[in-house]
Structures are given as structure tokens and as C-alpha cells.
Design a protein around this motif. Structure first.
Motif, PDB file in Angstrom:
ATOM      1  N   LYS A  72       0.840  -1.187   0.000  1.00  0.00           N
ATOM      2  CA  LYS A  72       0.000   0.000   0.000  1.00  0.00           C
ATOM      3  C   LYS A  72       0.884   1.248   0.000  1.00  0.00           C
ATOM      4  O   LYS A  72       1.865   1.316   0.738  1.00  0.00           O
ATOM      5  N   ALA A  73       0.535   2.212  -0.829  1.00  0.00           N
ATOM      6  CA  ALA A  73       1.323   3.437  -0.913  1.00  0.00           C
ATOM      7  C   ALA A  73       1.336   4.160   0.431  1.00  0.00           C
ATOM      8  O   ALA A  73       0.376   4.073   1.211  1.00  0.00           O
ATOM      9  N   CYS A  74       2.415   4.872   0.696  1.00  0.00           N
ATOM     10  CA  CYS A  74       2.588   5.581   1.966  1.00  0.00           C
ATOM     11  C   CYS A  74       2.769   7.070   1.699  1.00  0.00           C
ATOM     12  O   CYS A  74       3.700   7.476   0.999  1.00  0.00           O
ATOM     13  N   LEU A  75       1.878   7.881   2.256  1.00  0.00           N
ATOM     14  CA  LEU A  75       1.961   9.334   2.123  1.00  0.00           C
ATOM     15  C   LEU A  75       2.736   9.920   3.289  1.00  0.00           C
ATOM     16  O   LEU A  75       2.368   9.726   4.453  1.00  0.00           O
ATOM     17  N   LEU A  76       3.805  10.628   2.998  1.00  0.00           N
ATOM     18  CA  LEU A  76       4.548  11.387   4.000  1.00  0.00           C
ATOM     19  C   LEU A  76       4.048  12.823   3.900  1.00  0.00           C
ATOM     20  O   LEU A  76       4.370  13.548   2.954  1.00  0.00           O
ATOM     21  N   PHE A  77       3.239  13.210   4.854  1.00  0.00           N
ATOM     22  CA  PHE A  77       2.468  14.451   4.779  1.00  0.00           C
ATOM     23  C   PHE A  77       3.126  15.532   5.619  1.00  0.00           C
ATOM     24  O   PHE A  77       3.357  15.364   6.824  1.00  0.00           O
ATOM     25  N   HIS A  78       3.429  16.666   4.976  1.00  0.00           N
ATOM     26  CA  HIS A  78       4.042  17.783   5.682  1.00  0.00           C
ATOM     27  C   HIS A  78       2.955  18.660   6.288  1.00  0.00           C
ATOM     28  O   HIS A  78       2.157  19.272   5.569  1.00  0.00           O
ATOM     29  N   GLN A  79       2.926  18.702   7.620  1.00  0.00           N
ATOM     30  CA  GLN A  79       1.938  19.493   8.355  1.00  0.00           C
ATOM     31  C   GLN A  79       2.693  20.400   9.334  1.00  0.00           C
ATOM     32  O   GLN A  79       2.851  20.080  10.510  1.00  0.00           O
ATOM     33  N   PRO A  80       3.165  21.546   8.866  1.00  0.00           N
ATOM     34  CA  PRO A  80       3.996  22.405   9.713  1.00  0.00           C
ATOM     35  C   PRO A  80       3.199  23.047  10.839  1.00  0.00           C
ATOM     36  O   PRO A  80       1.988  23.261  10.726  1.00  0.00           O
ATOM     37  N   GLU A  81       3.894  23.325  11.914  1.00  0.00           N
ATOM     38  CA  GLU A  81       3.312  24.125  13.003  1.00  0.00           C
ATOM     39  C   GLU A  81       3.539  25.585  12.633  1.00  0.00           C
ATOM     40  O   GLU A  81       4.644  26.101  12.740  1.00  0.00           O
ATOM     41  N   ASP A  82       2.486  26.244  12.203  1.00  0.00           N
ATOM     42  CA  ASP A  82       2.627  27.555  11.557  1.00  0.00           C
ATOM     43  C   ASP A  82       1.544  28.494  12.048  1.00  0.00           C
ATOM     44  O   ASP A  82       0.417  28.077  12.330  1.00  0.00           O
ATOM     45  N   TYR A  83       1.891  29.775  12.190  1.00  0.00           N
ATOM     46  CA  TYR A  83       0.877  30.775  12.519  1.00  0.00           C
ATOM     47  C   TYR A  83       0.754  31.831  11.428  1.00  0.00           C
ATOM     48  O   TYR A  83      -0.070  32.728  11.522  1.00  0.00           O
ATOM     49  N   TRP A  84       1.575  31.724  10.378  1.00  0.00           N
ATOM     50  CA  TRP A  84       1.427  32.619   9.233  1.00  0.00           C
ATOM     51  C   TRP A  84       0.338  32.114   8.286  1.00  0.00           C
ATOM     52  O   TRP A  84      -0.355  32.895   7.650  1.00  0.00           O
ATOM     53  N   HIS A  85       0.223  30.795   8.179  1.00  0.00           N
ATOM     54  CA  HIS A  85      -0.739  30.191   7.272  1.00  0.00           C
ATOM     55  C   HIS A  85      -1.535  29.118   7.999  1.00  0.00           C
ATOM     56  O   HIS A  85      -1.059  28.549   8.989  1.00  0.00           O
ATOM     57  N   ALA A  86      -2.741  28.844   7.484  1.00  0.00           N
ATOM     58  CA  ALA A  86      -3.564  27.784   8.058  1.00  0.00           C
ATOM     59  C   ALA A  86      -2.862  26.438   7.874  1.00  0.00           C
ATOM     60  O   ALA A  86      -2.246  26.181   6.835  1.00  0.00           O
ATOM     61  N   THR A  87      -2.955  25.600   8.892  1.00  0.00           N
ATOM     62  CA  THR A  87      -2.305  24.290   8.838  1.00  0.00           C
ATOM     63  C   THR A  87      -3.089  23.354   7.935  1.00  0.00           C
ATOM     64  O   THR A  87      -4.285  23.165   8.126  1.00  0.00           O
ATOM     65  N   PRO A  88      -2.442  22.763   6.931  1.00  0.00           N
ATOM     66  CA  PRO A  88      -3.156  21.823   6.053  1.00  0.00           C
ATOM     67  C   PRO A  88      -3.563  20.571   6.821  1.00  0.00           C
ATOM     68  O   PRO A  88      -2.869  20.143   7.754  1.00  0.00           O
ATOM     69  N   GLN A  89      -4.685  20.001   6.418  1.00  0.00           N
ATOM     70  CA  GLN A  89      -5.189  18.807   7.077  1.00  0.00           C
ATOM     71  C   GLN A  89      -4.813  17.555   6.285  1.00  0.00           C
ATOM     72  O   GLN A  89      -4.896  17.536   5.055  1.00  0.00           O
ATOM     73  N   ALA A  90      -4.388  16.529   7.009  1.00  0.00           N
ATOM     74  CA  ALA A  90      -4.034  15.264   6.372  1.00  0.00           C
ATOM     75  C   ALA A  90      -5.296  14.579   5.837  1.00  0.00           C
ATOM     76  O   ALA A  90      -6.372  14.705   6.427  1.00  0.00           O
ATOM     77  N   PRO A  91      -5.178  13.840   4.737  1.00  0.00           N
ATOM     78  CA  PRO A  91      -6.350  13.156   4.140  1.00  0.00           C
ATOM     79  C   PRO A  91      -6.663  11.864   4.885  1.00  0.00           C
ATOM     80  O   PRO A  91      -6.495  10.752   4.370  1.00  0.00           O
ATOM     81  N   GLU A  92      -7.189  12.017   6.078  1.00  0.00           N
ATOM     82  CA  GLU A  92      -7.450  10.836   6.908  1.00  0.00           C
ATOM     83  C   GLU A  92      -8.504   9.925   6.301  1.00  0.00           C
ATOM     84  O   GLU A  92      -8.526   8.714   6.574  1.00  0.00           O
ATOM     85  N   HIS A  93      -9.382  10.477   5.471  1.00  0.00           N
ATOM     86  CA  HIS A  93     -10.424   9.650   4.847  1.00  0.00           C
ATOM     87  C   HIS A  93      -9.839   8.642   3.862  1.00  0.00           C
ATOM     88  O   HIS A  93     -10.522   7.709   3.445  1.00  0.00           O
ATOM     89  N   LEU A  94      -8.562   8.821   3.488  1.00  0.00           N
ATOM     90  CA  LEU A  94      -7.928   7.902   2.553  1.00  0.00           C
ATOM     91  C   LEU A  94      -7.126   6.812   3.258  1.00  0.00           C
ATOM     92  O   LEU A  94      -6.406   6.053   2.593  1.00  0.00           O
ATOM     93  N   ALA A  95      -7.246   6.719   4.565  1.00  0.00           N
ATOM     94  CA  ALA A  95      -6.486   5.723   5.332  1.00  0.00           C
ATOM     95  C   ALA A  95      -6.696   4.290   4.844  1.00  0.00           C
ATOM     96  O   ALA A  95      -5.754   3.489   4.903  1.00  0.00           O
ATOM     97  N   PRO A  96      -7.883   3.906   4.366  1.00  0.00           N
ATOM     98  CA  PRO A  96      -8.021   2.538   3.857  1.00  0.00           C
ATOM     99  C   PRO A  96      -7.172   2.249   2.615  1.00  0.00           C
ATOM    100  O   PRO A  96      -6.918   1.086   2.299  1.00  0.00           O
ATOM    101  N   TYR A  97      -6.724   3.309   1.946  1.00  0.00           N
ATOM    102  CA  TYR A  97      -6.018   3.129   0.670  1.00  0.00           C
ATOM    103  C   TYR A  97      -4.560   3.519   0.745  1.00  0.00           C
ATOM    104  O   TYR A  97      -3.760   3.076  -0.081  1.00  0.00           O
ATOM    105  N   LEU A  98      -4.218   4.374   1.702  1.00  0.00           N
ATOM    106  CA  LEU A  98      -2.858   4.880   1.840  1.00  0.00           C
ATOM    107  C   LEU A  98      -2.461   4.864   3.309  1.00  0.00           C
ATOM    108  O   LEU A  98      -3.271   5.182   4.177  1.00  0.00           O
ATOM    109  N   GLU A  99      -1.222   4.531   3.555  1.00  0.00           N
ATOM    110  CA  GLU A  99      -0.673   4.749   4.889  1.00  0.00           C
ATOM    111  C   GLU A  99      -0.281   6.224   4.968  1.00  0.00           C
ATOM    112  O   GLU A  99       0.391   6.735   4.072  1.00  0.00           O
ATOM    113  N   VAL A 100      -0.735   6.915   6.005  1.00  0.00           N
ATOM    114  CA  VAL A 100      -0.484   8.356   6.131  1.00  0.00           C
ATOM    115  C   VAL A 100       0.390   8.611   7.356  1.00  0.00           C
ATOM    116  O   VAL A 100       0.021   8.229   8.474  1.00  0.00           O
ATOM    117  N   LYS A 101       1.534   9.259   7.154  1.00  0.00           N
ATOM    118  CA  LYS A 101       2.430   9.633   8.245  1.00  0.00           C
ATOM    119  C   LYS A 101       2.623  11.146   8.210  1.00  0.00           C
ATOM    120  O   LYS A 101       2.904  11.719   7.145  1.00  0.00           O
TER     121      LYS A 101
END
Length: 470
Positions: free
Chosen positions: A89-118
Motif C-alpha cells: 500500500k502506498a505511503c503518504l509522507l504528509f508535511h503538516q507544519p506548526e505555523d501561525y502565518w498560514h492555516a495548517t493543512p489537514q491530512a487526508p485521513e479519509h484515505l487511510a483505507p487506501y494509503l498509509e499516512v504519516k
């Protein structure tokens, strides 16, 4: 799941049936391509944000389209990457910075059945994990491939292959045939575009300027300019003769005659590409030219209908390109714009002065989607004929491709001026009177079926008319 409300009224495509099928197919496609290229690991990198020269601002970030096929664009954030390993299964390495200049992007948790998300707050940790994971899965550096922009060399390790041509060829070739998930996304994109076009047509009827029409399209389709699949072409009068007209005048011309609008929607990274042309019928200026242009518009619609009817699996798009010009020759002769036979108009290439672009192209993750001239998975090409250099699609048509069909006729001084003003095959007085109308283009997006097509564009207009009538 979705970070904005602009697509909330469209069909939900995050169903198990669609997602199961989509991720099964693209896993298998990439594994097969990796096997053919003797690769153990492929890294699909999103890319990095870029800045303008000597500035701390830059263009909108647009992720690597190979990644967007796996991850919707709102989740395909800069510096993220997807690791593909044979049979896993493909593995997504997701960059989610701790940031106050920009909104923090959300990981695609709904795709967990298809992708491993880290998730990784720090880019350095993400890169380190990527390198460690890749080298753990393959001890042979030459069997690891990096696919993406090469702006950041710190992730690319010695011996790794960077954008190997044979892997890219296979990915491009396969992408032409859409999964049911992709088709569902493109139906939604078509509805977004149709809603925008309906508002644009009304704004034109109300004498709106190019800028007014552009804004009406954005508002109705609930897109901002960064979400459009391409910059809107909103061309009034003679501006319609510029195929990719890029400006938007803030005031309407004193005599408003015509509008050509080429604009689309984007849903989960998949595009629609729609063009319509309108004529002001209440103008008192040059009523004869208006009558001819209206007649020309009606004939061009029937012309497009016949070309769409000819689309079928196994059909040659090169032959359809020729058919477009043969029929255009008939139209130009029937409307007395050319004063020769239709056969001569085609054989002498006179029609090409009135339509210099191709009949259409592949559509999908990119507006001019890749692989249109590629006739094999290994990268063999079929270049267009010399007299049709702008034809973007030359490979045989196959089922579940999505193509644009966009015949046009234009009055372009730069092309017409190449002919002698004494050439009696051209009705120069009539042509001169039509130059102020610019031109006509009608563009639909069609999915190829075993027999005939699914017209995504006209279906979308039907849906919004039904919805508006309730």
C-alpha cells in the motif's frame, strides 16, 4: 474533508465503490510500470513553493500532477511525497507544519483505507524518513526513482534515478483512460463550469464588460482565480480572434457585438474545459454582418455536433482533424466568405487561415493532459502533420478517454494578411466586416464509450437547467 464550500452542492465521489476501484487501478498501473522499469521504489514528490525573483511572494503552489492522482490537491501540500513500493500500500509522507502565518493543512485521513499516512511537522524529519524508508526497501540505489520537480536536491540521493523517461512514459500513457472516480470528479467539474457559463451568458446579455463577465463566472462557480483549472478567456468583439486572449477589459466596448468565453471548473484536481460564443442580436450597427455571424454560429454548432458524433474507439483523431477542415470549407463557401469550391478550400489549406488550432486534446488532471501524441506505453510518438502543428492529440481513440471537441472559425488579421488582397477566392469586403466579431469556438468535453460518447458538458448544462427549474 473538503476545505471550502464551493463544491458542497455537487455529487459525493468519496464512496467506497469509487475509491476502491480507483486506488486498485492506480496501484496496479504503477506497480506494472515499476516492474517494466526494474524499480523497487518510486517517490512522487509534491514539489516546493517558489518565489518571484527578489520577492517573498510567489505564484500559487501547484502540486506534481502524478501525486494529485493519488491525493486531492487540497491535501497535496508542498514538500509532501508518496512512497510506492512493489506490492505494498502506498505511503503518504504528509508535511503538516506548526505555523501561525498560514492555516495548517489537514491530512487526508479519509484515505487511510487506501494509503498509509504519516504526518511530519518538520521537513527535515520527512526527508530523513523518506530516505531511510526508500533505502530499506531497496539496497540498490539505481532501483529507486524520484518523480517530481528537481528544485530541491537534498532529497535526491546519489544513484537514484530522477524522472526516468520510461517510467514517465508509462504513467502518461495510462492516465488517458479514466477511472470511474476520475469521471465522477470531471462530471462535477463540468457542472461547476456550466454554472459559471450560465452566469457569464446572462452578464453578457446585460452588457457586462469582460471583467464583469469574468467575475460573474467566478461567483457563480464558487471558484477564486487560484482554483480555476486555467485562466479564463473572456473575449469580446475582435478580442475573440486571440485564441488565448489574456486580458479583461473593465469597460464594455461602445458597440458590443460578440463574446467568446473559454472557462472551466476544477474538482479534486480534475478539469472541465468549456467554450461558448454569443452574439448581440439587438445591435443596429452593420446588421448584415451580424446576420452572417449569427448564421455562421448556427452552422458551427451543427458542425460540432457532427464531429462529436464521429468520435468512437479506434477512430483516428487525425482523420477527425481533417474532417473538421473539410466541413469548415463547406461552411465558409456556403456563407460566401470563400468564393471557391469547398474542395479547393480544403486542399489549398485556405481553411487553416480561419482555424489554426487542433480539434481537441486529452483532458484530466491537466487541461492539456499528457500523452496526447504518445502511441505506446514506451514513449513512441505520432507527431502532428506539418500543416496541423497545433494538434495536441494524435493517438488512436480508446474507451474512457475524455477529449475536448472544439472546432472554431476566426477572423485573424495576422493570418489573413498572408494572402494577396487580390486573391478572389476570399470575399474580402465580407471578411473585413466580420473582423470586429473576432471569431467563434464551441467546446464540449466528451467521454468515449464503446459506442458514442457521454457528453459531460451538455449533460452538465442539462443538470443545471433542471436544477434551476425546480
Amino acid at each position: 474533508m473538503i476545505q471550502h464550500d464551493s463544491i458542497s452542492s455537487y455529487a459525493d465521489i468519496d464512496t467506497p465503490a469509487l475509491l476502491d476501484d480507483h486506488y486498485r487501478i492506480i496501484h496496479e498501473r504503477w506497480w506494472q510500470a515499476m516492474t517494466a522499469c526494474a524499480l523497487d521504489v518510486v517517490i512522487l514528490h509534491a514539489g516546493e513553493t517558489q518565489f518571484f525573483f527578489e520577492d517573498d511572494q510567489g505564484p500559487r503552489f501547484q502540486a506534481n500532477p502524478h501525486l494529485v492522482q493519488w491525493i486531492p490537491p487540497e491535501h497535496a501540500v508542498a514538500n509532501s511525497c508518496l512512497l510506492l513500493t512493489q506490492g505494498q500500500k502506498a505511503c503518504l509522507l504528509f508535511h503538516q507544519p506548526e505555523d501561525y502565518w498560514h492555516a495548517t493543512p489537514q491530512a487526508p485521513e479519509h484515505l487511510a483505507p487506501y494509503l498509509e499516512v504519516k504526518i511530519f511537522p518538520a521537513i527535515s524529519d520527512l526527508k530523513r524518513h523518506c530516505i531511510e524508508q526508500a533505502t530499506r526497501c531497496s539496497t540498490r540505489p539505481s532501483h529507486i526513482a524520484f518523480v517530481g520537480p528537481l528544485t530541491d536536491q537534498t532529497l535526491l540521493q546519489e544513484g537514484w534515478q530522477a524522472n526516468p523517461a520510461q517510467l514517465i512514459h508509462r504513467a502518461h500513457f495510462a492516465r488517458a483512460n479514466k477511472t470511474e472516480y476520475e469521471l465522477a470528479a470531471m462530471r462535477n467539474a463540468s457542472e461547476m463550469g456550466a454554472v459559471g457559463h450560465a452566469a457569464a451568458a446572462q452578464c453578457f446579455a446585460d452588457d457586462g464588460s469582460e471583467f464583469d463577465i469574468h467575475m460573474a463566472f467566478l461567483t457563480a462557480s464558487a471558484q477564486n482565480e487560484n482554483q480555476l483549472p486555467y485562466g479564463n478567456i473572456v473575449a469580446q468583439n475582435e478580442n475573440a480572434a486571440f485564441l488565448h486572449y489574456q486580458f479583461q477589459q473593465r469597460t464594455s466596448p461602445a458597440q458590443l457585438r460578440s463574446l467568446l468565453i473559454d472557462a472551466g471548473g476544477s474538482y479534486r484536481g480534475y478539469a472541465s474545459d468549456i467554450t461558448r460564443t454569443y452574439v448581440k442580436t439587438d445591435t443596429t450597427a452593420n446588421s448584415e454582418a451580424t446576420s452572417v455571424f449569427l448564421d455562421l454560429l448556427e452552422r458551427m454548432q451543427r458542425h460540432q455536433d457532427s464531429l462529436i458524433a464521429a468520435v468512437a474507439p479506434g477512430q483516428s483523431y487525425l482523420l477527425l482533424q481533417q474532417l473538421m477542415h473539410r466541413q469548415l470549407g463547406e461552411i465558409l463557401v456556403e456563407t460566401n466568405i470563400l468564393q471557391c469550391s469547398a474542395a479547393e478550400a480544403f486542399e489549398a489549406h485556405l481553411t487553416e487561415a480561419f482555424c489554426p488550432h487542433g480539434l481537441g486534446h486529452l483532458l484530466g488532471l491537466q487541461v492539456h493532459d499528457v500523452g496526447g501524441q504518445q502511441i505506446s506505453a514506451t514513449g513512441d510518438l505520432c507527431p502532428p502533420p506539418d500543416n496541423y502543428p497545433s494538434l495536441r492529440f494524435t493517438r488512436p481513440i480508446t474507451q474512457n478517454m475524455v477529449l475536448t471537441v472544439e472546432p472554431g472559425v476566426y477572423f485573424i488579421p495576422a493570418l489573413l494578411n498572408k494572402y494577396d488582397a487580390k486573391d478572389q477566392r476570399f470575399n474580402w469586403p465580407l471578411i473585413e466586416s466580420l473582423i470586429c466579431y473576432g471569431g467563434i469556438r464551441i467546446e464540449d468535453n466528451v467521454r468515449v464509450l464503446p459506442k458514442g460518447v457521454e457528453n459531460l458538458t451538455r449533460d452538465a448544462f442539462s443538470v443545471i437547467q433542471t436544477r434551476g427549474g425546480k
